[in-house]
Design a protein around this motif. Sequence first.
Motif, PDB file in Angstrom:
ATOM      1  N   SER A 222      51.252  60.938  39.029  1.00  0.00           N
ATOM      2  CA  SER A 222      51.824  59.834  38.245  1.00  0.00           C
ATOM      3  C   SER A 222      51.889  58.535  39.045  1.00  0.00           C
ATOM      4  O   SER A 222      52.252  57.493  38.509  1.00  0.00           O
ATOM      5  CB  SER A 222      53.223  60.202  37.744  1.00  0.00           C
ATOM      6  N   GLY A 223      51.556  58.608  40.355  1.00  0.00           N
ATOM      7  CA  GLY A 223      51.559  57.401  41.181  1.00  0.00           C
ATOM      8  C   GLY A 223      52.717  57.324  42.151  1.00  0.00           C
ATOM      9  O   GLY A 223      52.829  56.381  42.919  1.00  0.00           O
ATOM     10  N   LYS A 224      53.601  58.327  42.125  1.00  0.00           N
ATOM     11  CA  LYS A 224      54.805  58.284  42.951  1.00  0.00           C
ATOM     12  C   LYS A 224      54.585  58.938  44.309  1.00  0.00           C
ATOM     13  O   LYS A 224      53.678  59.745  44.493  1.00  0.00           O
ATOM     14  CB  LYS A 224      55.938  59.016  42.217  1.00  0.00           C
ATOM     15  N   LYS A 225      55.481  58.611  45.259  1.00  0.00           N
ATOM     16  CA  LYS A 225      55.498  59.275  46.566  1.00  0.00           C
ATOM     17  C   LYS A 225      56.430  60.475  46.460  1.00  0.00           C
ATOM     18  O   LYS A 225      57.611  60.307  46.104  1.00  0.00           O
ATOM     19  CB  LYS A 225      56.013  58.313  47.637  1.00  0.00           C
ATOM     20  N   VAL A 226      55.907  61.650  46.762  1.00  0.00           N
ATOM     21  CA  VAL A 226      56.653  62.870  46.417  1.00  0.00           C
ATOM     22  C   VAL A 226      56.688  63.860  47.569  1.00  0.00           C
ATOM     23  O   VAL A 226      55.794  63.898  48.406  1.00  0.00           O
ATOM     24  CB  VAL A 226      56.040  63.547  45.174  1.00  0.00           C
ATOM     25  N   MET A 227      57.754  64.695  47.561  1.00  0.00           N
ATOM     26  CA  MET A 227      57.952  65.649  48.655  1.00  0.00           C
ATOM     27  C   MET A 227      58.721  66.865  48.162  1.00  0.00           C
ATOM     28  O   MET A 227      59.496  66.783  47.201  1.00  0.00           O
ATOM     29  CB  MET A 227      58.773  64.955  49.749  1.00  0.00           C
ATOM     30  N   THR A 228      58.484  68.008  48.814  1.00  0.00           N
ATOM     31  CA  THR A 228      59.316  69.185  48.611  1.00  0.00           C
ATOM     32  C   THR A 228      59.630  69.766  49.970  1.00  0.00           C
ATOM     33  O   THR A 228      59.033  69.374  50.977  1.00  0.00           O
ATOM     34  CB  THR A 228      58.610  70.241  47.735  1.00  0.00           C
ATOM     35  N   SER A 229      60.596  70.690  50.024  1.00  0.00           N
ATOM     36  CA  SER A 229      60.837  71.425  51.270  1.00  0.00           C
ATOM     37  C   SER A 229      60.793  72.906  50.961  1.00  0.00           C
ATOM     38  O   SER A 229      61.206  73.341  49.889  1.00  0.00           O
ATOM     39  CB  SER A 229      62.200  71.052  51.861  1.00  0.00           C
ATOM     40  N   THR A 230      60.276  73.678  51.913  1.00  0.00           N
ATOM     41  CA  THR A 230      60.217  75.117  51.725  1.00  0.00           C
ATOM     42  C   THR A 230      60.129  75.801  53.078  1.00  0.00           C
ATOM     43  O   THR A 230      60.177  75.159  54.122  1.00  0.00           O
ATOM     44  CB  THR A 230      59.039  75.506  50.806  1.00  0.00           C
ATOM     45  N   ALA A 231      60.020  77.131  53.041  1.00  0.00           N
ATOM     46  CA  ALA A 231      59.807  77.924  54.254  1.00  0.00           C
ATOM     47  C   ALA A 231      58.755  78.976  53.925  1.00  0.00           C
ATOM     48  O   ALA A 231      58.355  79.111  52.766  1.00  0.00           O
ATOM     49  CB  ALA A 231      61.116  78.570  54.691  1.00  0.00           C
ATOM     50  N   GLY A 232      58.333  79.739  54.922  1.00  0.00           N
ATOM     51  CA  GLY A 232      57.205  80.658  54.839  1.00  0.00           C
ATOM     52  C   GLY A 232      56.916  81.272  53.473  1.00  0.00           C
ATOM     53  O   GLY A 232      55.839  81.040  52.916  1.00  0.00           O
ATOM     54  N   PRO A 233      57.826  82.058  52.897  1.00  0.00           N
ATOM     55  CA  PRO A 233      57.498  82.702  51.620  1.00  0.00           C
ATOM     56  C   PRO A 233      57.164  81.680  50.535  1.00  0.00           C
ATOM     57  O   PRO A 233      56.255  81.900  49.724  1.00  0.00           O
ATOM     58  CB  PRO A 233      58.787  83.464  51.271  1.00  0.00           C
ATOM     59  N   GLY A 234      57.869  80.570  50.546  1.00  0.00           N
ATOM     60  CA  GLY A 234      57.592  79.513  49.567  1.00  0.00           C
ATOM     61  C   GLY A 234      56.243  78.875  49.808  1.00  0.00           C
ATOM     62  O   GLY A 234      55.503  78.575  48.872  1.00  0.00           O
ATOM     63  N   LEU A 235      55.896  78.681  51.078  1.00  0.00           N
ATOM     64  CA  LEU A 235      54.593  78.082  51.394  1.00  0.00           C
ATOM     65  C   LEU A 235      53.477  79.000  50.905  1.00  0.00           C
ATOM     66  O   LEU A 235      52.460  78.525  50.384  1.00  0.00           O
ATOM     67  CB  LEU A 235      54.476  77.836  52.900  1.00  0.00           C
TER      68      LEU A 235
END
Lengths: 569, 290
Positions: free
Chosen positions: A262-275
């Motif tokens: 959509s044009g935005k700067k975006v981020m998430t956080s996770t750890a091993g199983p999520g990755l």
Amino acid sequence: MSNNLVVRFAGEGGQGVVGGSEILAAAAAAVGYHILTFSTFPSQIKGGPAWGQARISTEEILSSGDELDVLVALNQYAYDHNVEELSSTGFVVYNSEEFELDDPRAIGLPADQMARDAGNPRAANMIVIGAVAQLADFPLGYLEEFVTKRFSRGRPGDEQIIEGNIKALHMGAEAAKELGMSLDSLESPKSIEGERILIKGFEAACLGAIAAGLDSFIGYPISPATTMLVYMESNLHGSDKFVGQASSEIESIASLIGAGFSGKKVMTSTAGPGLSLMGEGLGLAWMAEIPLVVANIQRGGPATGLPTKTEQSDLIVAINPGHGDMSVPVIAPGTIEEAFWAAADAVNWAERYQGPVILLSEASIAERQQDILKPDMSKLVVENRSVSDGSEGNERYKGDAVSPFPVPGGPGAYVANGSEHDEQGDTTHLPDVHIRMTERRFKKLELLMDGHYEAENTDSSIALLPWGSSKGPTYAAFQSLRSKGEDIAWYYTMYLNPLPTALLDELLSKDLVLVPELSYLGQLAQILRAKGIKAEPITQYTGLPFKENVLEARITEIVQERAGRMLVS
Amino acid sequence: MSKRNPEYDFKWCPGCGDFGVKRAVEAALTDRAATLSQPIENSVIVAGIGCSGNLVHLQEGPQPFGIHGIHGRTLPIAYGLKSSRPDLNVLIVSGDGDFLSIGAEHIGPQAKRNIDVTAIIMDNGVYGLTKGQASPTTEIEVITSTTPYGKLDDPSRPLETYLAAGVSFLASTLSTQVKAMQQLITEAMEYPGFSIVHVQSPCTTYNDNYAALKGNEKEGILPMAYPIEEGHDAGDIDAAYRLARDSRIPVGIIYKREDSIPAHERLDLARERTGATQKSVEELFQTMAI
């Protein structure tokens, strides 16, 4: 006099062992010491063996510390499992209401009863901290000042709480004094120039991303990365900002792709199983050229592994999180200051090369609290993706490298496509298009090869190259080895993929590159060997960080063994 | 975009129901742009994987934006897109395999968030692109390449599933009724909240059920599909459930929740209520000053 004090509070989760270490550290920071905390606990809400450690020093701190000057043991188990790390001149403070110890270095305090006597049953921690302060000759005035500041909240009862806590501090100190034991007294703090802040690693990473202009953050709770989601929920607020809790990591990465598109700067956080769950989505972001950042806070793996412990075993999966030909850029901060800059760089990199970036950190950095100089915001660079003005028509994927990004609502409508596609995003199976587009995607990485790196004593043919949290203890070992006349080079960068070109060239000329890393496989060493560098890992897989003295001994052993081998040959 | 791109090599089979859906989507998006005097680029089609998802590449005329992602993830892609850009009109095109099998886990969360997007589900009762395997909506006992003894699993009942998940707007239609479908899509896009238009879109190669849907009066076969009677109260969830549980296919608007507040408006309201505003990084650092 000593310039360094390491105190570990060990007990059960829920007994305030982490809080105890953080209060002591915060009080020390408030009066001008450098501090660094480290904690480890099992994956449960209450109970189970846990400990929190505070290192207090008049010097810059590089690691959580080797030997303990004071071990606070709240139960027998805590004593049994931590006492072997006690220094030969150290002391144990234990809760004598729980158990009895026959150890000449041990001071038993009936902390709960004493807290009740002080008029504040919740001040058992303060009793213990008072005793620790007495042992280290740490002026109680510092702690009084801190307690007064912390509990002056403008609420009724503040005064009573302050009074009870100060009384508890003195009762603990008195009890320790009566026993007549004392550590080397801690030197007075040196004056430190500049504005200092007390900050945790995850806060630094969040603030770096916000500083770089982050718009949306979508995450799913997972240890040890939940803190970032929680921080963002409370601190990323603007009317054009969005923070959401997804239903799974598959939702996190997919929603991030929609948001990045959509044009935005975006981020998430996770750890091993999520990755692992994000692998396919990261492939889509790579393929469709969607800027986004995944902060992966490493813990012990595989599977559920060691959810609350620290490890550096996700490097390979960070670079290749999914199937197919891809190489995801990775930035791994080694300190809390670097966590701020690395997060800002990760957002910038995503914008610059238009694709996914992994901010690779670790439990031990994310959860560590440290005093640092407030980052110099005048050094901050904010990059924004090049946006299409419509002059390319709908050929979003035109050219052999990065091309202008059409933002929905504006000109240049195209289909962002996870299937192999032509210039306008239409699916194709033609070999020449797959060749052209594959090469385009890899060529974009060349924009990221100008990363900064550290280098010292570079004439030596043997080099140290730690990454992530191993930087601190390795640098301490390096300094110690250099002071003993050892000829060894130092290299370090937080830009792990792609590695800075100039650093690669230097490493290729070395006879041996030693890579201290917290994993069984030694993943950075593997990657370097594939590039033709003579790299060997120094591994540890305990779920805990390196200790400086252990690392120094292992480096010395390898270097000497090698020198011996060379003499023989 | 195939009209401008002769090399585009995907084709639907002759007679595929998805052709009708494509025409309805084109007309609804073009009309919307004209009615609201907005560029069509304000619309984004989020496409799933399967025959249905290829609709995004086959749009003729003025081109909206598109995102053709990975199997099963249209809903979370739309969630991130709409949450970050509430100004965009977001349309999902997906099929029974993509939406109700691999992607089923995302229906509930999006319905509860009430994201303001419209999902058009092309239900052909089979996995077509992978050449004829059983899908959630394949009827029991039907023989397919993965059900050589006849399908053993009960078929999914999508309309009932959507209502149970908490979808705010639900319509059901047939791929042959292009004009009516266009109206339903328009109404769904105008609706403030999560809307689904479920379309029976037969697969002429693996599951040609045109005749069953239409019926055959001469042979005494009742049509599977029938128009919802005018007296139906779409605001009544119990009445909606009765239609959704019918063994035949009701055509029209089944449910339209009256008090729908979409996700992005809920966030705006919460911001107003709490007065939360963005602090600068400098201010956030100040909270950590020693």
